[in-house]
Design a protein around this motif. Structure first.
Motif, PDB file in Angstrom:
ATOM      1  N   GLN A  14      38.015  44.689  30.359  1.00  0.00           N
ATOM      2  CA  GLN A  14      36.560  44.561  30.457  1.00  0.00           C
ATOM      3  C   GLN A  14      35.961  44.136  29.126  1.00  0.00           C
ATOM      4  O   GLN A  14      35.026  43.346  29.088  1.00  0.00           O
ATOM      5  CB  GLN A  14      35.931  45.884  30.914  1.00  0.00           C
ATOM      6  N   ASP A  15      36.496  44.693  28.030  1.00  0.00           N
ATOM      7  CA  ASP A  15      35.993  44.347  26.697  1.00  0.00           C
ATOM      8  C   ASP A  15      37.061  44.678  25.671  1.00  0.00           C
ATOM      9  O   ASP A  15      37.241  45.838  25.289  1.00  0.00           O
ATOM     10  CB  ASP A  15      34.705  45.110  26.382  1.00  0.00           C
ATOM     11  N   ARG A  17      37.055  44.293  22.683  1.00  0.00           N
ATOM     12  CA  ARG A  17      36.497  44.765  21.422  1.00  0.00           C
ATOM     13  C   ARG A  17      36.068  46.234  21.478  1.00  0.00           C
ATOM     14  O   ARG A  17      35.500  46.747  20.523  1.00  0.00           O
ATOM     15  CB  ARG A  17      35.305  43.895  21.023  1.00  0.00           C
ATOM     16  N   THR A  18      36.361  46.909  22.570  1.00  0.00           N
ATOM     17  CA  THR A  18      36.042  48.330  22.667  1.00  0.00           C
ATOM     18  C   THR A  18      36.755  49.056  21.537  1.00  0.00           C
ATOM     19  O   THR A  18      37.943  48.838  21.299  1.00  0.00           O
ATOM     20  CB  THR A  18      36.495  48.902  24.030  1.00  0.00           C
ATOM     21  N   TYR A  50      44.605  39.065  22.738  1.00  0.00           N
ATOM     22  CA  TYR A  50      43.181  39.374  22.869  1.00  0.00           C
ATOM     23  C   TYR A  50      42.422  38.078  22.618  1.00  0.00           C
ATOM     24  O   TYR A  50      42.801  37.303  21.745  1.00  0.00           O
ATOM     25  CB  TYR A  50      42.762  40.427  21.845  1.00  0.00           C
TER      26      TYR A  50
END
Length: 147
Positions: A14-15, A17-18, A50
């Motif tokens: 989902q992200d 960069r979490t 990523y």
């Protein structure tokens, strides 16, 4: 891979960069334990990288197209280095059917797309579809929680 690993994968899809701290909080582990799990998933090749999602149009790449390429298997040793060296190629897959390769590309103009297709035709016949709109953009796979 247990349900915690699966939850980590869902969060990162989902992200990416979490923060590690936020992931750790969501899976109820310490940051070092969460980091070790992520590192294990990377070493096992489950997490392969990523990336950031980029709006190609805002960078001037107004043409997205899919090119089908029909070529002989004997041409693959020459084709693969060629296609890997093409920066406008977003993806290239070996597929079944009449065509052996499906190539997704992005170009600023139809003239540049046309020139690229001309280069591809040394490997075989092509068929091209230009994208008008995208109903579903790039997304991850559904990772079900393990019960």
């Amino acid at each position: 891979m247990d349900k915690i690993d699966r939850k980590i994968l869902r969060i990162l899809q989902q992200d990416a960069r979490t923060s590690l701290k936020q992931i750790a909080n969501e899976v109820f582990l310490s940051s070092p334990a969460t980091s070790a799990r992520i590192e294990k998933l990377e070493k096992e090749g489950i997490i392969t990288g990523y990336s950031a999602q980029i709006d190609r149009q805002k960078l001037g790449y107004h043409i997205t197209a899919f090119i089908n390429l029909e070529m002989q298997p004997a041409q693959k040793p020459a084709f693969y280095p060629f296609i890997q060296g093409c920066p406008n190629v977003l993806e290239c897959d070996c597929v079944t059917g009449q065509y052996s390769m499906l190539i997704k590309v992005a170009f600023p103009s139809t003239q540049e797309l046309d020139a690229f297709i001309g280069q591809l035709q040394k490997f075989g016949n092509t068929q091209t579809q230009i994208v008008f709109s995208t109903a579903v953009g790039p997304r991850g796979i559904t990772i079900e929680a393990e019960e």
